[in-house]
Motif scaffolding. Structure first.
Motif, short mmCIF file in Angstrom:
data_model
loop_
_atom_site.label_atom_id
_atom_site.label_comp_id
_atom_site.label_asym_id
_atom_site.label_seq_id
_atom_site.Cartn_x
_atom_site.Cartn_y
_atom_site.Cartn_z
N VAL A 75 -8.03 -32.73 50.75
CA VAL A 75 -9.13 -31.74 50.52
C VAL A 75 -9.00 -31.36 49.05
N PHE A 76 -10.12 -31.33 48.21
CA PHE A 76 -9.93 -30.77 46.81
C PHE A 76 -10.86 -29.81 46.71
N GLY A 77 -10.45 -28.56 46.69
CA GLY A 77 -11.32 -27.45 46.78
C GLY A 77 -11.94 -27.23 47.99
N GLU A 90 7.59 -35.72 40.27
CA GLU A 90 6.58 -36.49 39.71
C GLU A 90 6.00 -37.17 40.53
N MET A 91 5.73 -36.48 41.72
CA MET A 91 4.84 -36.95 42.75
C MET A 91 3.68 -35.92 43.29
N TRP A 92 2.86 -36.11 44.38
CA TRP A 92 1.94 -35.25 44.70
C TRP A 92 2.77 -34.26 45.38
N GLU A 93 2.23 -32.77 45.39
CA GLU A 93 2.81 -31.80 45.79
C GLU A 93 3.19 -32.15 47.44
N ASP A 94 2.46 -32.44 48.10
CA ASP A 94 2.64 -32.63 49.67
C ASP A 94 3.52 -33.68 50.03
N ASP A 95 3.84 -34.86 49.18
CA ASP A 95 4.77 -35.75 49.41
C ASP A 95 6.31 -35.45 50.14
N ARG A 96 6.77 -34.39 49.36
CA ARG A 96 8.14 -33.74 50.09
C ARG A 96 8.05 -33.23 51.34
N ARG A 108 -4.78 -29.35 51.37
CA ARG A 108 -5.68 -28.64 50.64
C ARG A 108 -5.26 -28.43 49.20
N PHE A 109 -5.94 -29.11 48.25
CA PHE A 109 -5.52 -28.80 46.77
C PHE A 109 -6.74 -28.09 46.29
N ASP A 110 -6.36 -27.53 45.04
CA ASP A 110 -7.45 -26.89 44.17
C ASP A 110 -8.32 -27.81 43.76
N ASP A 133 -9.37 -29.22 41.15
CA ASP A 133 -9.04 -30.45 40.30
C ASP A 133 -7.70 -31.24 40.87
N GLY A 134 -7.27 -30.79 42.13
CA GLY A 134 -6.20 -31.67 42.60
C GLY A 134 -4.72 -31.38 42.05
N GLU A 135 -4.70 -30.31 41.52
CA GLU A 135 -3.29 -30.25 40.58
C GLU A 135 -2.43 -29.31 41.52
N GLU A 136 -2.89 -28.45 42.47
CA GLU A 136 -2.05 -27.28 42.98
C GLU A 136 -2.44 -27.55 44.50
N MET A 137 -1.34 -27.63 45.58
CA MET A 137 -1.59 -27.40 46.94
C MET A 137 -1.69 -26.05 47.38
N ILE A 138 -2.70 -25.88 48.16
CA ILE A 138 -3.09 -24.27 48.45
C ILE A 138 -2.87 -24.15 49.85
N ALA A 139 -2.80 -25.14 50.59
CA ALA A 139 -2.67 -24.94 52.08
C ALA A 139 -2.25 -26.42 52.58
N HIS A 140 -1.60 -26.32 53.76
CA HIS A 140 -1.34 -27.68 54.46
C HIS A 140 -1.11 -27.41 55.76
N GLU A 141 -1.18 -28.39 56.80
CA GLU A 141 -0.86 -28.65 58.04
C GLU A 141 -0.34 -29.71 58.20
N LEU A 142 0.71 -29.88 59.11
CA LEU A 142 1.47 -30.98 59.45
C LEU A 142 2.01 -30.93 60.79
N GLU A 143 1.80 -32.16 61.53
CA GLU A 143 2.23 -32.32 62.85
C GLU A 143 3.11 -33.69 63.02
N THR A 144 4.06 -33.56 63.82
CA THR A 144 4.83 -34.72 63.97
C THR A 144 4.77 -35.25 65.62
N GLY A 145 5.37 -36.51 65.58
CA GLY A 145 5.18 -37.09 67.01
C GLY A 145 3.95 -37.44 67.52
#
Length: 153
Positions: free
Chosen positions: A70-72, A111-117, A134-136, A138-150
């Motif tokens: 999500v951008f903005g 040198e990758m998208w911020e979420d990759d790590r 969720r990025f700003d 412009d897609g430059e800065e990640m401002i929120a994330h959710e991650l689920e495994t399994g």
């Protein structure tokens, strides 16, 4: 939301990444992939895009993840993430991509998208995952994330 794919060929604790030469993410290291075309399954898109971008044929790629970008406030992309341990051909540079192998411990996250790590360690271990990043606008800065495994696919 645009459906897309990413594929990560893996061999001997190494991952094949591409430096993207054009389009969204230009200049960043990513996995080969692209937009799902009408009538294609994500798996078919994965096979086609890897062949087009780096001249490698993947067989039986395994879906290990999916996430939303999500951008903005605008949903941008829904990405199906595959890992491929069976492939043929030598990766070649194309107008779209410059392929390079990296040891798992030396992935160039800066040198990758911020979420990759956040999710790539799960990709490497073969664990499934699902996320929302969720990025700003412009897609430059990640401002929120959710991650689920399994996650089951």
């Amino acid at each position: 939301m645009q459906p897309a794919t990413l594929c990560y060929p893996i061999c001997d604790e190494r991952v094949l990444l591409i430096r993207k030469k054009r389009g969204l993410g230009e200049g960043k290291f990513v996995g080969p992939g692209g937009k799902v075309e009408d009538g294609e399954t994500p798996r078919e898109t994965t096979v086609r895009e890897v062949e087009e971008e780096i001249q490698v044929s993947v067989t039986d790629p395994t879906k290990v993840g999916e996430f939303e970008f999500v951008f903005g406030d605008e949903p941008k992309m829904f990405v199906h993430v595959f890992r491929a341990e069976e492939f043929a051909g030598k990766p070649r540079e194309t107008p779209e991509a410059d392929p390079q192998w990296f040891d798992f411990e030396n992935v160039p996250y800066d040198e990758m998208w911020e979420d990759d790590r956040l999710w790539m360690p799960y990709l490497f271990s073969g664990e499934t995952f699902s996320g929302r990043f969720r990025f700003d606008s412009d897609g430059e800065e990640m401002i929120a994330h959710e991650l689920e495994t399994g996650v089951d696919f």
